[in-house]
Design a protein around this motif. Structure first.
Motif, PDB file in Angstrom:
ATOM      1  N   TYR A  53     -21.608  47.685 156.836  1.00 26.25           N
ATOM      2  CA  TYR A  53     -21.766  48.929 156.106  1.00 26.25           C
ATOM      3  C   TYR A  53     -22.929  48.740 155.124  1.00 26.25           C
ATOM      4  CZ  TYR A  53     -17.147  50.238 157.896  1.00 26.25           C
ATOM      5  OH  TYR A  53     -16.092  50.544 158.706  1.00 26.25           O
ATOM      6  N   TRP A  88     -23.487  44.874 165.923  1.00 26.30           N
ATOM      7  CA  TRP A  88     -23.771  45.769 164.806  1.00 26.30           C
ATOM      8  C   TRP A  88     -24.250  45.003 163.568  1.00 26.30           C
ATOM      9  CZ3 TRP A  88     -19.067  49.571 165.425  1.00 26.30           C
ATOM     10  CH2 TRP A  88     -19.426  50.577 166.328  1.00 26.30           C
ATOM     11  N   PHE A 137     -22.461  52.065 171.973  1.00 27.85           N
ATOM     12  CA  PHE A 137     -22.267  51.295 170.744  1.00 27.85           C
ATOM     13  C   PHE A 137     -23.546  51.168 169.930  1.00 27.85           C
ATOM     14  CE2 PHE A 137     -18.367  48.639 172.250  1.00 27.85           C
ATOM     15  CZ  PHE A 137     -17.580  49.775 172.121  1.00 27.85           C
ATOM     16  N   SER A 142     -23.706  56.913 166.993  1.00 25.71           N
ATOM     17  CA  SER A 142     -22.400  56.252 167.055  1.00 25.71           C
ATOM     18  C   SER A 142     -22.189  55.370 165.839  1.00 25.71           C
ATOM     19  CB  SER A 142     -22.285  55.417 168.335  1.00 25.71           C
ATOM     20  OG  SER A 142     -22.406  56.219 169.483  1.00 25.71           O
ATOM     21  N   LYS A 143     -23.209  54.630 165.460  1.00 29.18           N
ATOM     22  CA  LYS A 143     -23.118  53.769 164.283  1.00 29.18           C
ATOM     23  C   LYS A 143     -22.918  54.602 163.014  1.00 29.18           C
ATOM     24  CE  LYS A 143     -26.114  50.388 164.093  1.00 29.18           C
ATOM     25  NZ  LYS A 143     -27.426  49.692 164.166  1.00 29.18           N
ATOM     26  N   PHE A 146     -19.266  55.771 162.918  1.00 26.34           N
ATOM     27  CA  PHE A 146     -18.346  54.682 162.581  1.00 26.34           C
ATOM     28  C   PHE A 146     -18.438  54.346 161.104  1.00 26.34           C
ATOM     29  CE2 PHE A 146     -16.906  50.315 162.167  1.00 26.34           C
ATOM     30  CZ  PHE A 146     -15.758  50.315 162.936  1.00 26.34           C
ATOM     31  N   ARG A 147     -19.629  54.417 160.524  1.00 34.63           N
ATOM     32  CA  ARG A 147     -19.818  54.064 159.124  1.00 34.63           C
ATOM     33  C   ARG A 147     -19.025  54.976 158.193  1.00 34.63           C
ATOM     34  NH1 ARG A 147     -24.941  53.088 159.298  1.00 34.63           N
ATOM     35  NH2 ARG A 147     -24.743  50.822 159.225  1.00 34.63           N
ATOM     36  N   LEU A 149     -15.985  55.869 158.686  1.00 38.52           N
ATOM     37  CA  LEU A 149     -14.610  55.389 158.579  1.00 38.52           C
ATOM     38  C   LEU A 149     -14.500  54.436 157.405  1.00 38.52           C
ATOM     39  CD1 LEU A 149     -13.724  54.590 162.310  1.00 38.52           C
ATOM     40  CD2 LEU A 149     -12.852  56.489 160.945  1.00 38.52           C
ATOM     41  N   GLY A 154     -11.792  51.222 159.872  1.00 40.09           N
ATOM     42  CA  GLY A 154     -12.777  50.921 160.897  1.00 40.09           C
ATOM     43  C   GLY A 154     -12.727  49.482 161.368  1.00 40.09           C
ATOM     44  N   ALA A 158     -11.545  48.242 165.093  1.00 40.89           N
ATOM     45  CA  ALA A 158     -12.497  47.529 165.933  1.00 40.89           C
ATOM     46  C   ALA A 158     -11.991  46.143 166.300  1.00 40.89           C
ATOM     47  CB  ALA A 158     -13.839  47.424 165.214  1.00 40.89           C
TER      48      ALA A 158
END
Length: 247
Positions: A53, A88, A137, A142-143, A146-147, A149, A154, A158
Motif C-alpha cells: 500500500y 505486487w 493481477f 486491479s491494483k 485492491f488498494r 480494501l 485485503g 489474499a
C-alpha cells in the motif's frame, strides 16, 4: 567470485509457526553465504503474499528483512526478482534496503558467462490460465481497486487465496515432466534461437534441476525452501545446485 541464487521461500505459508522455522534456516544460510558472496540473487516468491500500500506493507518477516538490510549495507549486491506471489512489490525494497527489484527477466554477464535470470512464471508455452490471471493481477486498475480494501481485509483475503487457489499458488505434483513438457526448458531453447546464453536461471517450478538446452547452454531451476532447501552458486567458472542441510 561467488554468486548465489535462491528462490521460492514462500514465507508466511502455510502458517506463521511453520514459516518461522524456515525463516530461521534461510537466515542461517544468508549468514553463511555472506562470508564470500559478491552477489546474491533472490528469484521471487520470497513471501507467499506481498502487497505494498502507499504507507503499509504486510506485517512480519522482520528477521529476514533485517538480515537482507545488514548484508546489503555491508556492500554485497542483492537483486530481487518478483514472483507470482509477490508480484505486487513496488519500491519498498529499493527505498528501505537499497535492493533493486525486477519485474521481468534480466541479462547479466559474470566472468564472460551470460546469464538470463528471472522467476519464470508465465514463460514458455502453456500455463494459459495463469497467464490470463497474471494480466488481471498486474493491471493498474486491479491494483487500484485492491488498494481500497483495508489491509486487515485485503491481506487476509489474499493470503487465504494464495494458499488455497492452485492457479495462483502453482501447487501441483512437483515432478519432472520431461523436456518436451517443461515450459521453461522450451522457453530457454526458443531464446537460444536468437541469442546464446550460458545459463538460464529460474525459480517457480519448485523442482531443482539442471538441463542441457543447447551447446554449452544450461537451464537451471533453483527448487525451493519448503521441501528441498536448494540454492545455486556460480564460482566464476561453473554453476552448481546445492542443498542447505543445516537444521
Amino acid at each position: 567470485m561467488k554468486i548465489y541464487f535462491a528462490s521460492d521461500q514462500h514465507f508466511g505459508a502455510p502458517n506463521s509457526e511453520e514459516s518461522f522455522l524456515r525463516e530461521l534456516k534461510f537466515i542461517a544460510w544468508l549468514d553463511e553465504v555472506k562470508k564470500d558472496a559478491d552477489v546474491i540473487f533472490l528469484l521471487g516468491d520470497l513471501f507467499d503474499f506481498w502487497f505494498e500500500y502507499k504507507t503499509v506493507v504486510p506485517k512480519g518477516f522482520i528477521r529476514v528483512l533485517g538480515k537482507l538490510a545488514e548484508i546489503r549495507d555491508s556492500g554485497i549486491l542483492i537483486y530481487f526478482f518478483v514472483g507470482n506471489h509477490d508480484l505486487w512489490m513496488d519500491d519498498y525494497f529499493q527505498k528501505e534496503l537499497n535492493i533493486p527489484v525486477y519485474h521481468d527477466n534480466k541479462e547479466f554477464v559474470f566472468n564472460g558467462k551470460t546469464f538470463l535470470i528471472g522467476h519464470g512464471d508465465g514463460k514458455g508455452p502453456g500455463d494459459k490460465g495463469y497467464k490470463r490471471m497474471k494480466r488481471v493481477f498486474t493491471n493498474p486498475f486491479s491494483k487500484w481497486l485492491f488498494r481500497w480494501l483495508h489491509p486487515d481485509i485485503g491481506v487476509r483475503l489474499a493470503q487465504y487465496l494464495s494458499v488455497k487457489n492452485k492457479l495462483i499458488s502453482g501447487a501441483e505434483d512437483v515432478k519432472f515432466l520431461g523436456e518436451e513438457n517443461e515450459w521453461l526448458v522450451q522457453y530457454a531453447k526458443r531464446k537460444l534461437e536468437y541469442k546464446h546464453y550460458d545459463y538460464f536461471i529460474f525459480g517457480h517450478r519448485h523442482l531443482p534441476m539442471i538441463v542441457d538446452v543447447g551447446e554449452n547452454s544450461k537451464y537451471a531451476n533453483l527448487g525451493d525452501w519448503i521441501g528441498y532447501f536448494t540454492y545455486g552458486v556460480f564460482d566464476g567458472e561453473i554453476f552448481e545446485l546445492k542443498e542447505y542441510n543445516k537444521s
